[in-house]
Design a protein around this motif. Structure first.
Motif, PDB file in Angstrom:
ATOM      1  N   LYS A 298       0.832  -1.187   0.000  1.00  0.00           N
ATOM      2  CA  LYS A 298       0.000   0.000   0.000  1.00  0.00           C
ATOM      3  C   LYS A 298       0.870   1.241   0.000  1.00  0.00           C
ATOM      4  O   LYS A 298       1.904   1.282   0.674  1.00  0.00           O
ATOM      5  CB  LYS A 298      -0.856   0.007   1.272  1.00  0.00           C
ATOM      6  CG  LYS A 298      -2.313   0.267   1.010  1.00  0.00           C
ATOM      7  CD  LYS A 298      -3.112   0.141   2.268  1.00  0.00           C
ATOM      8  CE  LYS A 298      -4.509   0.668   2.020  1.00  0.00           C
ATOM      9  NZ  LYS A 298      -5.343   0.551   3.197  1.00  0.00           N
ATOM     10  N   GLU A 299       0.485   2.218  -0.820  1.00  0.00           N
ATOM     11  CA  GLU A 299       1.156   3.511  -0.761  1.00  0.00           C
ATOM     12  C   GLU A 299       0.103   4.524  -0.364  1.00  0.00           C
ATOM     13  O   GLU A 299      -0.804   4.790  -1.142  1.00  0.00           O
ATOM     14  CB  GLU A 299       1.773   3.848  -2.110  1.00  0.00           C
ATOM     15  CG  GLU A 299       3.193   4.393  -1.982  1.00  0.00           C
ATOM     16  CD  GLU A 299       3.871   4.492  -3.332  1.00  0.00           C
ATOM     17  OE1 GLU A 299       3.513   5.422  -4.068  1.00  0.00           O
ATOM     18  OE2 GLU A 299       4.732   3.648  -3.630  1.00  0.00           O
ATOM     19  N   GLY A 300       0.190   5.025   0.846  1.00  0.00           N
ATOM     20  CA  GLY A 300      -0.874   5.891   1.351  1.00  0.00           C
ATOM     21  C   GLY A 300      -2.155   5.079   1.452  1.00  0.00           C
ATOM     22  O   GLY A 300      -2.167   4.008   2.052  1.00  0.00           O
ATOM     23  N   LYS A 301      -3.215   5.601   0.790  1.00  0.00           N
ATOM     24  CA  LYS A 301      -4.512   4.931   0.890  1.00  0.00           C
ATOM     25  C   LYS A 301      -4.666   3.805  -0.133  1.00  0.00           C
ATOM     26  O   LYS A 301      -5.604   3.018  -0.057  1.00  0.00           O
ATOM     27  CB  LYS A 301      -5.622   5.981   0.624  1.00  0.00           C
ATOM     28  CG  LYS A 301      -6.143   6.574   1.909  1.00  0.00           C
ATOM     29  CD  LYS A 301      -7.024   7.798   1.739  1.00  0.00           C
ATOM     30  CE  LYS A 301      -8.086   7.777   0.693  1.00  0.00           C
ATOM     31  NZ  LYS A 301      -8.672   9.113   0.432  1.00  0.00           N
ATOM     32  N   TYR A 302      -3.773   3.795  -1.122  1.00  0.00           N
ATOM     33  CA  TYR A 302      -4.058   2.948  -2.285  1.00  0.00           C
ATOM     34  C   TYR A 302      -3.085   1.786  -2.441  1.00  0.00           C
ATOM     35  O   TYR A 302      -1.940   1.833  -2.014  1.00  0.00           O
ATOM     36  CB  TYR A 302      -4.071   3.813  -3.556  1.00  0.00           C
ATOM     37  CG  TYR A 302      -5.161   4.851  -3.472  1.00  0.00           C
ATOM     38  CD1 TYR A 302      -6.495   4.473  -3.433  1.00  0.00           C
ATOM     39  CD2 TYR A 302      -4.842   6.202  -3.376  1.00  0.00           C
ATOM     40  CE1 TYR A 302      -7.502   5.416  -3.322  1.00  0.00           C
ATOM     41  CE2 TYR A 302      -5.839   7.151  -3.262  1.00  0.00           C
ATOM     42  CZ  TYR A 302      -7.178   6.750  -3.231  1.00  0.00           C
ATOM     43  OH  TYR A 302      -8.162   7.669  -3.108  1.00  0.00           O
ATOM     44  N   TRP A 303      -3.589   0.747  -3.101  1.00  0.00           N
ATOM     45  CA  TRP A 303      -2.810  -0.463  -3.318  1.00  0.00           C
ATOM     46  C   TRP A 303      -2.000  -0.348  -4.600  1.00  0.00           C
ATOM     47  O   TRP A 303      -2.461   0.209  -5.581  1.00  0.00           O
ATOM     48  CB  TRP A 303      -3.743  -1.676  -3.377  1.00  0.00           C
ATOM     49  CG  TRP A 303      -4.428  -1.912  -2.073  1.00  0.00           C
ATOM     50  CD1 TRP A 303      -5.617  -1.394  -1.658  1.00  0.00           C
ATOM     51  CD2 TRP A 303      -3.932  -2.686  -0.986  1.00  0.00           C
ATOM     52  NE1 TRP A 303      -5.923  -1.790  -0.385  1.00  0.00           N
ATOM     53  CE2 TRP A 303      -4.898  -2.599   0.060  1.00  0.00           C
ATOM     54  CE3 TRP A 303      -2.786  -3.458  -0.768  1.00  0.00           C
ATOM     55  CZ2 TRP A 303      -4.738  -3.249   1.282  1.00  0.00           C
ATOM     56  CZ3 TRP A 303      -2.625  -4.100   0.434  1.00  0.00           C
ATOM     57  CH2 TRP A 303      -3.585  -3.995   1.455  1.00  0.00           C
ATOM     58  N   GLN A 304      -0.780  -0.899  -4.578  1.00  0.00           N
ATOM     59  CA  GLN A 304       0.090  -0.883  -5.755  1.00  0.00           C
ATOM     60  C   GLN A 304       0.017  -2.242  -6.451  1.00  0.00           C
ATOM     61  O   GLN A 304       0.336  -3.257  -5.839  1.00  0.00           O
ATOM     62  CB  GLN A 304       1.553  -0.651  -5.337  1.00  0.00           C
ATOM     63  CG  GLN A 304       1.812   0.685  -4.689  1.00  0.00           C
ATOM     64  CD  GLN A 304       1.539   1.815  -5.650  1.00  0.00           C
ATOM     65  OE1 GLN A 304       1.997   1.786  -6.781  1.00  0.00           O
ATOM     66  NE2 GLN A 304       0.755   2.794  -5.218  1.00  0.00           N
ATOM     67  N   ARG A 356     -13.341  -2.116 -12.711  1.00  0.00           N
ATOM     68  CA  ARG A 356     -13.615  -0.863 -11.983  1.00  0.00           C
ATOM     69  C   ARG A 356     -13.214  -0.988 -10.518  1.00  0.00           C
ATOM     70  O   ARG A 356     -12.656  -0.063  -9.927  1.00  0.00           O
ATOM     71  CB  ARG A 356     -15.106  -0.507 -12.080  1.00  0.00           C
ATOM     72  CG  ARG A 356     -15.484   0.087 -13.418  1.00  0.00           C
ATOM     73  CD  ARG A 356     -16.774   0.932 -13.330  1.00  0.00           C
ATOM     74  NE  ARG A 356     -17.049   1.519 -14.631  1.00  0.00           N
ATOM     75  CZ  ARG A 356     -17.804   0.942 -15.575  1.00  0.00           C
ATOM     76  NH1 ARG A 356     -18.379  -0.229 -15.345  1.00  0.00           N
ATOM     77  NH2 ARG A 356     -17.984   1.537 -16.734  1.00  0.00           N
ATOM     78  N   GLU A 357     -13.491  -2.162  -9.944  1.00  0.00           N
ATOM     79  CA  GLU A 357     -13.154  -2.386  -8.534  1.00  0.00           C
ATOM     80  C   GLU A 357     -11.638  -2.287  -8.329  1.00  0.00           C
ATOM     81  O   GLU A 357     -11.159  -1.683  -7.359  1.00  0.00           O
ATOM     82  CB  GLU A 357     -13.670  -3.775  -8.119  1.00  0.00           C
ATOM     83  CG  GLU A 357     -13.716  -3.979  -6.631  1.00  0.00           C
ATOM     84  CD  GLU A 357     -14.360  -5.316  -6.243  1.00  0.00           C
ATOM     85  OE1 GLU A 357     -15.036  -5.942  -7.095  1.00  0.00           O
ATOM     86  OE2 GLU A 357     -14.147  -5.735  -5.093  1.00  0.00           O
ATOM     87  N   ILE A 358     -10.883  -2.872  -9.264  1.00  0.00           N
ATOM     88  CA  ILE A 358      -9.413  -2.805  -9.148  1.00  0.00           C
ATOM     89  C   ILE A 358      -8.936  -1.364  -9.324  1.00  0.00           C
ATOM     90  O   ILE A 358      -8.065  -0.893  -8.580  1.00  0.00           O
ATOM     91  CB  ILE A 358      -8.737  -3.718 -10.207  1.00  0.00           C
ATOM     92  CG1 ILE A 358      -9.150  -5.187 -10.017  1.00  0.00           C
ATOM     93  CG2 ILE A 358      -7.214  -3.575 -10.181  1.00  0.00           C
ATOM     94  CD1 ILE A 358      -8.655  -5.837  -8.754  1.00  0.00           C
ATOM     95  N   PHE A 359      -9.493  -0.666 -10.313  1.00  0.00           N
ATOM     96  CA  PHE A 359      -9.123   0.744 -10.494  1.00  0.00           C
ATOM     97  C   PHE A 359      -9.294   1.503  -9.188  1.00  0.00           C
ATOM     98  O   PHE A 359      -8.435   2.269  -8.771  1.00  0.00           O
ATOM     99  CB  PHE A 359      -9.983   1.405 -11.575  1.00  0.00           C
ATOM    100  CG  PHE A 359      -9.576   1.043 -12.991  1.00  0.00           C
ATOM    101  CD1 PHE A 359      -8.259   0.720 -13.309  1.00  0.00           C
ATOM    102  CD2 PHE A 359     -10.509   1.053 -14.026  1.00  0.00           C
ATOM    103  CE1 PHE A 359      -7.885   0.395 -14.613  1.00  0.00           C
ATOM    104  CE2 PHE A 359     -10.145   0.735 -15.334  1.00  0.00           C
ATOM    105  CZ  PHE A 359      -8.830   0.398 -15.619  1.00  0.00           C
ATOM    106  N   GLN A 360     -10.417   1.268  -8.523  1.00  0.00           N
ATOM    107  CA  GLN A 360     -10.691   1.964  -7.267  1.00  0.00           C
ATOM    108  C   GLN A 360      -9.630   1.661  -6.215  1.00  0.00           C
ATOM    109  O   GLN A 360      -9.113   2.559  -5.560  1.00  0.00           O
ATOM    110  CB  GLN A 360     -12.032   1.498  -6.731  1.00  0.00           C
ATOM    111  CG  GLN A 360     -13.062   2.592  -6.687  1.00  0.00           C
ATOM    112  CD  GLN A 360     -14.423   2.018  -6.343  1.00  0.00           C
ATOM    113  OE1 GLN A 360     -14.518   0.974  -5.683  1.00  0.00           O
ATOM    114  NE2 GLN A 360     -15.466   2.675  -6.799  1.00  0.00           N
ATOM    115  N   LEU A 361      -9.290   0.358  -6.091  1.00  0.00           N
ATOM    116  CA  LEU A 361      -8.310  -0.042  -5.073  1.00  0.00           C
ATOM    117  C   LEU A 361      -6.938   0.589  -5.326  1.00  0.00           C
ATOM    118  O   LEU A 361      -6.198   0.893  -4.401  1.00  0.00           O
ATOM    119  CB  LEU A 361      -8.179  -1.570  -5.024  1.00  0.00           C
ATOM    120  CG  LEU A 361      -9.328  -2.287  -4.328  1.00  0.00           C
ATOM    121  CD1 LEU A 361      -9.327  -3.775  -4.678  1.00  0.00           C
ATOM    122  CD2 LEU A 361      -9.214  -2.117  -2.817  1.00  0.00           C
ATOM    123  N   VAL A 362      -6.577   0.760  -6.637  1.00  0.00           N
ATOM    124  CA  VAL A 362      -5.259   1.336  -6.915  1.00  0.00           C
ATOM    125  C   VAL A 362      -5.311   2.867  -6.967  1.00  0.00           C
ATOM    126  O   VAL A 362      -4.313   3.512  -7.277  1.00  0.00           O
ATOM    127  CB  VAL A 362      -4.618   0.760  -8.212  1.00  0.00           C
ATOM    128  CG1 VAL A 362      -4.527  -0.749  -8.135  1.00  0.00           C
ATOM    129  CG2 VAL A 362      -5.379   1.184  -9.455  1.00  0.00           C
TER     130      VAL A 362
END
Ligand code: AMO
Length: 456
Positions: A298-304, A356-362
């Motif tokens: 995770k970088e900040g709030k988002y997943w890499q 879309r779900e993956i886009f959101q997570l990243v």
């Protein structure tokens, strides 16, 4: 009578007898000039220096037994020259053409056209041609279609910076050179081609290393209606045959497939070199790695994403996307040979909702997803086959097969370690008129540099 033309590798003067080693793209032959029997040729031969280009007329004769050179395919004969014509003289070379591996790289790159005359570089570049031809042949035999995709395109994220090309017709807008044809090859699956490949030029602005160039070639593959295992077995079959055709030694498929967790536990690296643990290793030891975590962290709030954001999660792990994304394993696969990552790919997400779900997570907002990837999401609403693929780094494969230290040795005109081509002087400033046409103005670099140096 024969007529030959080529370059002079060496001239040996024995007084009444002059020997010239004449070289062309097909090989080398000894030309002999006698002061008495072939005076004209002998006289011209006096002027000849290394790398002169000559045309020679003469007779083929068997060499005297003591003069036979078993190391040369033409070592049993010589050309008794009757006439020599100098087509082009040559200035003194900046470095000798034998053993160029020991010459400084900067000067080799500055005079790359000379460097490429060396037997090693001739071998490397010709092997590259044969290897690519063989790969094409194998893939065509398996029903693949080669399709070219645009070089002037839009950014596809592969983890590096883009090279940008300003648009004259739409000032303020830019093309990006492709980091890979990732989105196009997926769209070609939507388009119904089912088996695509391309020897694709890719461009990535990243820090360079011995195995990284700003532009390089991938054998890019995508297939429809396949499982991950189908992709891996096709890859190993095609690659095995193409390597064997170059007489590179490697184990017969199937090659080992290990999960990421196993590899990390056993070797402590995602690029293990299997030669180290074998009593009788092959010169090339391949290994597929699967079941990578979908996210690196995770970088900040988002997943890499570990690979890229089009990689499918393992179906049984999809529920974890909502509860524990760090535990989600993906359908990514890497091919590692001798501790070098030579290829990577995955089964793809083929469903707009999941994408879309993956886009959101990243960390890509719904608006940004629509703006940047709307075409892909829309394509997925018109009947999309399950699909996946892989891309192999051609230069890395050649480097390993040929036993070279750097991928620069298997590229005709590479860039140096800071992305410069010292021969052409690339990159270079452009004239102000070109900038004006593009609606661009340069910031003063001197100012920028001075600013950085100022103490805070
Ligand atoms: P990936 O980014 O893993 O995957 O690239 C695939 C392979 O390309 C080679 N490679 C390079 N070779 C030379 N110089 C470079 N700068 C460089 N960068 C990468 C490596 C690497 O394994 N679109 C995905 C593939 C897919 O998902 O099908 C992709 O490009 O050998």
């Amino acid at each position: 009578m024969v007529r030959l033309a080529g370059w002079i590798t060496r001239r040996r003067d024995h007084g009444k007898l002059v020997f010239l080693d004449l070289r062309d793209a097909s090989g080398m032959v000894q030309v002999t000039c006698h002061a008495t029997t072939t005076k004209d040729a002998w006289t011209t031969a006096q002027e000849v220096r290394p790398e002169y280009v000559l045309r020679v007329e003469g007779k083929v004769a068997a060499r005297p037994k003591a003069m036979v050179n078993p190391k040369l395919p033409t070592g049993e004969i010589e050309i008794l020259a009757t006439r020599i014509e100098i087509l082009s003289p040559a200035a003194e070379l900046p470095f000798p053409l034998e053993e160029t591996a020991k010459v400084g790289e900067e000067i080799r790159l500055r005079y790359r056209y000379l460097d490429l005359r060396s037997s090693r570089m001739q071998r490397n570049i010709k092997t590259r041609d044969r290897f690519l031809t063989q790969l094409r042949r194998e893939l065509h035999a398996c029903g693949f279609v080669e399709i070219e995709t645009p070089i002037l395109t839009r950014s596809t994220p592969e983890g590096a910076r883009d090279y940008l090309v300003p648009s004259r017709q739409r000032p303020g807008s830019f093309y990006a050179l492709p980091q890979s044809p990732q989105q196009y090859k997926q769209l070609l699956m939507v388009a119904g081609f089912e088996r695509y490949f391309q020897l694709a030029r890719c461009f990535r602005d990243e820090d360079l290393r011995a195995d990284r160039q700003p532009e390089f070639t991938q054998l890019d593959i995508e297939m429809s209606f396949v499982t991950q295992e189908d992709i891996l077995s096709l890859t190993e079959r095609v690659l095995y045959r193409a390597c064997k055709a170059q007489k590179w030694q490697l184990p017969k498929p199937p090659w080992p497939r290990l999960s990421y967790a196993t590899v990390m536990k056993r070797y402590g690296t995602e690029q293990p070199d299997l030669r180290k643990e074998k009593k009788k290793p092959y010169p090339l030891e391949p290994l597929f790695i699967t079941d990578f975590p979908l996210f690196e962290g995770k970088e900040g709030k988002y997943w890499q994403p570990s690979h890229h954001m089009f990689t499918a999660p393992r179906p049984e792990d999809i529920p974890l996307l909502k509860t524990n994304p760090s535990k989600v394993r993906s359908l990514q696969h890497d091919l590692v040979i001798n501790g070098v990552e030579v290829g990577g790919g995955s089964v793809r997400i083929a469903e707009a909702g999941l994408q879309r779900e993956i886009f959101q997570l990243v960390g890509i907002s719904a608006r940004e997803a629509e703006e940047k990837f709307g075409h892909l999401l829309r394509a997925f609403t018109f009947g999309v086959p399950p699909h996946g693929g892989i891309a192999l780094g051609i230069e890395r494969l050649l480097q390993l097969g040929l036993g070279e230290k750097s991928i620069r040795e298997v590229i005709a005109f590479p860039k140096n370690h800071i992305g410069v081509d010292p021969m052409m002087g690339t990159p270079a400033p452009v004239n102000p008129q070109q900038l004006r046409e593009l609606g661009l103005r340069l910031a003063s670099f001197r100012k920028v540099r001075n600013k950085k140096k100022k103490p805070r």
